[in-house]
Design a protein around this motif. Sequence first.
Motif, PDB file in Angstrom:
ATOM      1  N   SER A 248      -1.086  14.815 -11.538  1.00  0.00           N
ATOM      2  CA  SER A 248      -0.080  15.791 -11.104  1.00  0.00           C
ATOM      3  C   SER A 248       1.344  15.323 -11.411  1.00  0.00           C
ATOM      4  O   SER A 248       1.587  14.123 -11.569  1.00  0.00           O
ATOM      5  N   SER A 249       2.261  16.277 -11.440  1.00  0.00           N
ATOM      6  CA  SER A 249       3.664  15.939 -11.677  1.00  0.00           C
ATOM      7  C   SER A 249       4.535  17.135 -11.340  1.00  0.00           C
ATOM      8  O   SER A 249       4.143  18.284 -11.551  1.00  0.00           O
ATOM      9  N   LEU A 250       5.722  16.860 -10.842  1.00  0.00           N
ATOM     10  CA  LEU A 250       6.760  17.879 -10.728  1.00  0.00           C
ATOM     11  C   LEU A 250       7.923  17.509 -11.655  1.00  0.00           C
ATOM     12  O   LEU A 250       8.217  18.182 -12.626  1.00  0.00           O
ATOM     13  N   ARG A 251       8.559  16.355 -11.357  1.00  0.00           N
ATOM     14  CA  ARG A 251       9.755  15.941 -12.090  1.00  0.00           C
ATOM     15  C   ARG A 251       9.484  15.658 -13.567  1.00  0.00           C
ATOM     16  O   ARG A 251      10.210  16.121 -14.451  1.00  0.00           O
ATOM     17  N   THR A 252       8.446  14.881 -13.838  1.00  0.00           N
ATOM     18  CA  THR A 252       8.203  14.449 -15.216  1.00  0.00           C
ATOM     19  C   THR A 252       7.884  15.652 -16.096  1.00  0.00           C
ATOM     20  O   THR A 252       8.369  15.761 -17.226  1.00  0.00           O
TER      21      THR A 252
ATOM     22  N   ARG B 118       0.600  11.416 -19.467  1.00  0.00           N
ATOM     23  CA  ARG B 118       0.590  10.818 -18.124  1.00  0.00           C
ATOM     24  C   ARG B 118      -0.837  10.468 -17.757  1.00  0.00           C
ATOM     25  O   ARG B 118      -1.713  11.337 -17.704  1.00  0.00           O
TER      26      ARG B 118
ATOM     27  N   GLU C 262       4.292   8.142 -17.540  1.00  0.00           N
ATOM     28  CA  GLU C 262       3.758   7.242 -16.511  1.00  0.00           C
ATOM     29  C   GLU C 262       2.310   6.934 -16.852  1.00  0.00           C
ATOM     30  O   GLU C 262       1.444   7.798 -16.830  1.00  0.00           O
TER      31      GLU C 262
ATOM     32  N   HIS D  94       6.240   3.102 -15.686  1.00  0.00           N
ATOM     33  CA  HIS D  94       6.806   4.461 -15.682  1.00  0.00           C
ATOM     34  C   HIS D  94       8.217   4.369 -16.280  1.00  0.00           C
ATOM     35  O   HIS D  94       9.227   4.462 -15.578  1.00  0.00           O
TER      36      HIS D  94
ATOM     37  N   GLN E 235      11.112   6.981 -15.766  1.00  0.00           N
ATOM     38  CA  GLN E 235      11.676   6.890 -14.422  1.00  0.00           C
ATOM     39  C   GLN E 235      12.671   5.728 -14.345  1.00  0.00           C
ATOM     40  O   GLN E 235      13.792   5.877 -13.852  1.00  0.00           O
TER      41      GLN E 235
ATOM     42  N   CYS F 294      11.855   7.258  -6.338  1.00  0.00           N
ATOM     43  CA  CYS F 294      11.536   8.058  -7.526  1.00  0.00           C
ATOM     44  C   CYS F 294      11.071   9.470  -7.182  1.00  0.00           C
ATOM     45  O   CYS F 294      11.100  10.345  -8.038  1.00  0.00           O
ATOM     46  N   LEU F 295      10.644   9.701  -5.937  1.00  0.00           N
ATOM     47  CA  LEU F 295      10.057  10.969  -5.486  1.00  0.00           C
ATOM     48  C   LEU F 295       8.739  11.232  -6.229  1.00  0.00           C
ATOM     49  O   LEU F 295       8.629  10.836  -7.388  1.00  0.00           O
ATOM     50  N   PRO F 296       7.772  11.888  -5.625  1.00  0.00           N
ATOM     51  CA  PRO F 296       7.807  12.455  -4.273  1.00  0.00           C
ATOM     52  C   PRO F 296       7.760  11.364  -3.209  1.00  0.00           C
ATOM     53  O   PRO F 296       7.160  10.313  -3.435  1.00  0.00           O
TER      54      PRO F 296
ATOM     55  N   ARG G 209      16.437  12.276 -14.750  1.00  0.00           N
ATOM     56  CA  ARG G 209      15.198  12.239 -15.528  1.00  0.00           C
ATOM     57  C   ARG G 209      15.316  13.100 -16.788  1.00  0.00           C
ATOM     58  O   ARG G 209      14.728  12.775 -17.824  1.00  0.00           O
TER      59      ARG G 209
HETATM   60  N1   CP Z   1       9.019  10.531 -10.162  1.00  0.00           N
HETATM   61  C1   CP Z   1       8.082  11.237 -10.815  1.00  0.00           C
HETATM   62  O1   CP Z   1       7.547  10.798 -11.846  1.00  0.00           O
HETATM   63  O2   CP Z   1       7.823  12.447 -10.263  1.00  0.00           O
HETATM   64  P1   CP Z   1       6.562  13.352 -10.639  1.00  0.00           P
HETATM   65  O3   CP Z   1       5.324  12.558 -10.270  1.00  0.00           O
HETATM   66  O4   CP Z   1       6.728  14.595  -9.822  1.00  0.00           O
HETATM   67  O5   CP Z   1       6.594  13.624 -12.102  1.00  0.00           O
END
Ligand code: CP
Length: 316
Positions: free
Chosen positions: A46-50, A110, A142, A147, A150, A272-274, A300
């Motif tokens: 899963s990912s949001l930012r990347t 990823r 990542e 990563h 990041q 780095c979130l989440p 990012r």
């Molecule tokens: N920090 C980071 O890589 O966020 P995601 O896992 O949401 O991509």
Amino acid sequence: MRHFTTVDDIADLKKALDVAFDVKKHPFAYGHLGRNKTMVLIFFNSSLRTRLSTQKAALNLGMNTMVLNVNDDGWQLETEMGVVMDGSKPEHLREAVPVIGSYCDIIGVRSFARFQSREEDYGEKILNQFIEYAGVPVVSMEAATRHPLQSFADLMTIEELKTRERPRVVLTWAPHPRALPQAVANSFVEWMRRADYDLVVTHPAGYELAPEFMQDLRVEYDQEKAFKDADFIYAKNWASYSSYGQILSKDMNWTVDARKMAMTRNARFMHCLPVRRNMIVTDEVIDSPASVVIHEAANREWSAMAVLKMILENNP
Ligand code: CP
């Protein structure tokens, strides 16, 4: 630079930072570089930012993008060589990767540590098969042990906000309900070391990073001592390396709170979130002016854009 999987792929860190700050200032100045080129983003996790920042970076550079969530949308992929494929996975990476490579100019991938085998994870089995078989540049979004996109954004953030030339940067372990990979922590110490910051790592005993990442790393097992004189507090959870993938502690005394932040040199709080609120960091700290987590996440886009720009320029 052809592939980007570690800070070692960056020959000159200062020049790479200059590229990142330039694209941040001029996001649409390089749209010609990626014209008629395509980036495929492959997610095993899963990912949001990347996902969003890398896609946005590629679009800023004029590239087309395609995203494949392997576990949800594609065939389940076998990663082991020499197996009799009579199980649930109908396709092997050995075919899938060059096929994906035939459709694009850059692949982002990823693939997290799976915690089944330390040797497999630290051997970067999936990432290395992409590099070997893709036929096009590969960017880590990542992997099992690092990563780098990041860490590059983290470095940008510190450079933008530091108030002394060589800031003290403290990486602190913090509790989490699940076992998380060491990739962010590993990568962070590699990049901070290359930047020659005054780096201190604090964690409970048993959470030492892998020897290749530890090297001469200053470890302070007393978190409060580590926080003294810090300019940046970077919180992260990771599972044990020595007792591989195990959670040895969920000690909430390691949560970053306002009392500990008050011991620092007006430090900025980074993650780095989440992030798990009130596990890793209290609401009070993450909602305070000291917190730069949104600034850090926004960077990012620029770290990804700098990396893609350098790859496009070096691999026309
Ligand atoms: N920090 C980071 O890589 O966020 P995601 O896992 O949401 O991509």
